[in-house]
Scaffold this motif. Structure first.
Motif, PDB file in Angstrom:
ATOM      1  N   UNK A  84      48.483  26.334  29.690  1.00  0.00           N
ATOM      2  CA  UNK A  84      48.863  27.672  30.165  1.00  0.00           C
ATOM      3  C   UNK A  84      49.154  27.642  31.666  1.00  0.00           C
ATOM      4  N   UNK A  85      50.111  28.437  32.064  1.00  0.00           N
ATOM      5  CA  UNK A  85      50.489  28.526  33.479  1.00  0.00           C
ATOM      6  C   UNK A  85      49.752  29.688  34.123  1.00  0.00           C
ATOM      7  N   UNK A  86      48.560  29.411  34.661  1.00  0.00           N
ATOM      8  CA  UNK A  86      47.782  30.422  35.376  1.00  0.00           C
ATOM      9  C   UNK A  86      47.921  30.120  36.868  1.00  0.00           C
ATOM     10  N   UNK A  87      48.540  31.024  37.601  1.00  0.00           N
ATOM     11  CA  UNK A  87      48.873  30.769  39.002  1.00  0.00           C
ATOM     12  C   UNK A  87      47.618  30.669  39.864  1.00  0.00           C
ATOM     13  N   UNK A  88      47.768  30.072  41.043  1.00  0.00           N
ATOM     14  CA  UNK A  88      46.662  29.983  41.998  1.00  0.00           C
ATOM     15  C   UNK A  88      46.211  31.378  42.405  1.00  0.00           C
ATOM     16  N   UNK A  89      47.154  32.293  42.530  1.00  0.00           N
ATOM     17  CA  UNK A  89      46.822  33.661  42.926  1.00  0.00           C
ATOM     18  C   UNK A  89      45.958  34.336  41.872  1.00  0.00           C
ATOM     19  N   UNK A  90      46.326  34.186  40.587  1.00  0.00           N
ATOM     20  CA  UNK A  90      45.550  34.798  39.518  1.00  0.00           C
ATOM     21  C   UNK A  90      44.179  34.141  39.391  1.00  0.00           C
ATOM     22  N   UNK A  91      44.135  32.806  39.534  1.00  0.00           N
ATOM     23  CA  UNK A  91      42.848  32.105  39.463  1.00  0.00           C
ATOM     24  C   UNK A  91      41.934  32.538  40.603  1.00  0.00           C
ATOM     25  N   UNK A  92      42.515  32.729  41.791  1.00  0.00           N
ATOM     26  CA  UNK A  92      41.720  33.176  42.938  1.00  0.00           C
ATOM     27  C   UNK A  92      41.203  34.590  42.719  1.00  0.00           C
ATOM     28  N   UNK A  93      42.030  35.451  42.096  1.00  0.00           N
ATOM     29  CA  UNK A  93      41.593  36.819  41.816  1.00  0.00           C
ATOM     30  C   UNK A  93      40.410  36.829  40.848  1.00  0.00           C
ATOM     31  N   UNK A  94      40.442  35.940  39.848  1.00  0.00           N
ATOM     32  CA  UNK A  94      39.330  35.837  38.907  1.00  0.00           C
ATOM     33  C   UNK A  94      38.065  35.334  39.594  1.00  0.00           C
ATOM     34  N   UNK A  95      38.231  34.371  40.500  1.00  0.00           N
ATOM     35  CA  UNK A  95      37.087  33.829  41.240  1.00  0.00           C
ATOM     36  C   UNK A  95      36.479  34.912  42.136  1.00  0.00           C
ATOM     37  N   UNK A  96      37.336  35.688  42.808  1.00  0.00           N
ATOM     38  CA  UNK A  96      36.835  36.784  43.659  1.00  0.00           C
ATOM     39  C   UNK A  96      36.104  37.832  42.822  1.00  0.00           C
ATOM     40  N   UNK A  97      36.611  38.083  41.608  1.00  0.00           N
ATOM     41  CA  UNK A  97      35.946  39.044  40.728  1.00  0.00           C
ATOM     42  C   UNK A  97      34.534  38.576  40.408  1.00  0.00           C
ATOM     43  N   UNK A  98      34.373  37.278  40.161  1.00  0.00           N
ATOM     44  CA  UNK A  98      33.045  36.746  39.882  1.00  0.00           C
ATOM     45  C   UNK A  98      32.092  36.950  41.053  1.00  0.00           C
ATOM     46  N   UNK A  99      32.597  36.766  42.266  1.00  0.00           N
ATOM     47  CA  UNK A  99      31.775  36.986  43.456  1.00  0.00           C
ATOM     48  C   UNK A  99      31.402  38.463  43.580  1.00  0.00           C
ATOM     49  N   UNK A 100      32.381  39.342  43.333  1.00  0.00           N
ATOM     50  CA  UNK A 100      32.099  40.779  43.400  1.00  0.00           C
ATOM     51  C   UNK A 100      31.057  41.177  42.360  1.00  0.00           C
ATOM     52  N   UNK A 101      31.183  40.612  41.165  1.00  0.00           N
ATOM     53  CA  UNK A 101      30.248  40.939  40.084  1.00  0.00           C
ATOM     54  C   UNK A 101      28.832  40.528  40.465  1.00  0.00           C
TER      55      UNK A 101
END
Length: 308
Positions: A84-101
């Protein structure tokens, strides 16, 4: 889908988003992300949702008696195994969400509500695209019909969140950000082009985050290793980096986050004595030898000493 519906209900700008709404919106968005990413892994093979696929057994999977992988690992497996083509931007957004959570669950709201909602909107946008491309086509007609109303509600909620972001950015562009596009950067906290550089750092007008010069220089080293921070010729602080501001895409500057000195790339060259970037002069079509002040003084002292 129930998690996503809960997200848009909690982050509905029209009904107000207080600390409690932000908290549960983010917690449920993180849960939705994990479930949806792992759902796609399950379509590939059930063992991929184990934290350690090498120890996966069908008995443990059937009994739901196992530790599953985290979001970061799920993204990596979707990329490397499922293609799957998951962009660096989308992966970073998911990582930031984990930190926020994690921050919200253990410490409460550590960023402004505006910042968290903007970041949540980026993840929600990704998850809807992920659903459309990777999960909905795999459902049969009955399954798709069963979530049709939920999908409509979630898409409407994303529009509301994006509308909040757009409205706030439009107001800022007409007021605080007016005439500042030549000094704006994307904010690492909320992702908006509202981070205005100031002496000794920067201030985001969207989420009100203040960032020090040292933090900005470290961020450029981390996210753009090809353009590490350099020592500024004017103030000598190691907070000068090369990047493009919002105004004039592609026009890069060497900019010092401490003293605000800026240079065009062709105005600097490596000192022939120590390699430090330094302004150089030009003679005709050639370029004079570049020496920083320290190396120039050292050479002059050595020449003076040799005469004695």
């Amino acid at each position: 889908m129930d998690y996503l519906v809960s997200v848009v209900e909690h982050l509905d700008a029209e009904t107000g988003t207080g600390p409690r709404e932000i908290k549960y919106g983010v917690l449920h968005l993180q849960a939705a992300a994990e479930v949806l990413l792992k759902s796609r892994l399950l379509r590939e093979h059930w063992s991929l949702v184990f934290s350690d696929p090498a120890k996966a057994t069908s008995e443990k999977f059937a009994a739901s008696d196992f530790n599953s992988c985290g979001t970061d690992a799920a993204v990596e497996r979707l990329r490397n195994i499922c293609g799957l083509d998951i962009s660096k931007k989308d992966a970073a957004a998911l990582k930031d969400l984990g930190k926020d959570r994690n921050a919200l669950q253990h410490y409460g709201l550590t960023h402004s509500a505006e910042a968290v909602e903007s970041r949540a909107g980026a993840v929600l946008d990704f998850l809807l695209r992920f659903l459309d491309a990777e999960l909905l086509p795999l459902l049969d007609e009955t399954e798709r019909d069963s979530i049709k109303d939920d999908m409509t509600r979630v898409r409407s909620g994303l529009h509301s969140i994006n509308g909040f972001v757009t409205e706030r950015m439009n107001r800022l562009r007409a007021n605080e950000l007016k005439g500042t596009t030549d000094s704006l950067l994307p904010c690492s906290v909320c992702g908006q082009w509202a981070l205005a550089v100031i002496p000794n750092g920067a201030h985001c007008h969207f989420c009100t985050t203040d960032v020090s010069a040292e933090e900005l220089a470290a961020a450029f080293q981390e996210f753009d290793p090809g353009h590490p921070a350099n020592e500024c010729p004017q103030c000598c602080a190691s907070t000068m980096a090369c990047f493009a501001f919002m105004d004039g895409p592609g026009d890069e500057w060497f900019y010092c986050f401490t003293c605000q000195a800026r240079y065009k790339p062709d105005e600097l060259a490596g000192c022939t004595g120590c390699g430090r970037l330094w302004p150089h002069g030009r003679e005709g079509e050639g370029t004079t030898q570049t020496l920083c002040d320290d190396c120039r003084r050292r050479i002059e002292d050595e020449e003076l000493a040799s005469r004695w």
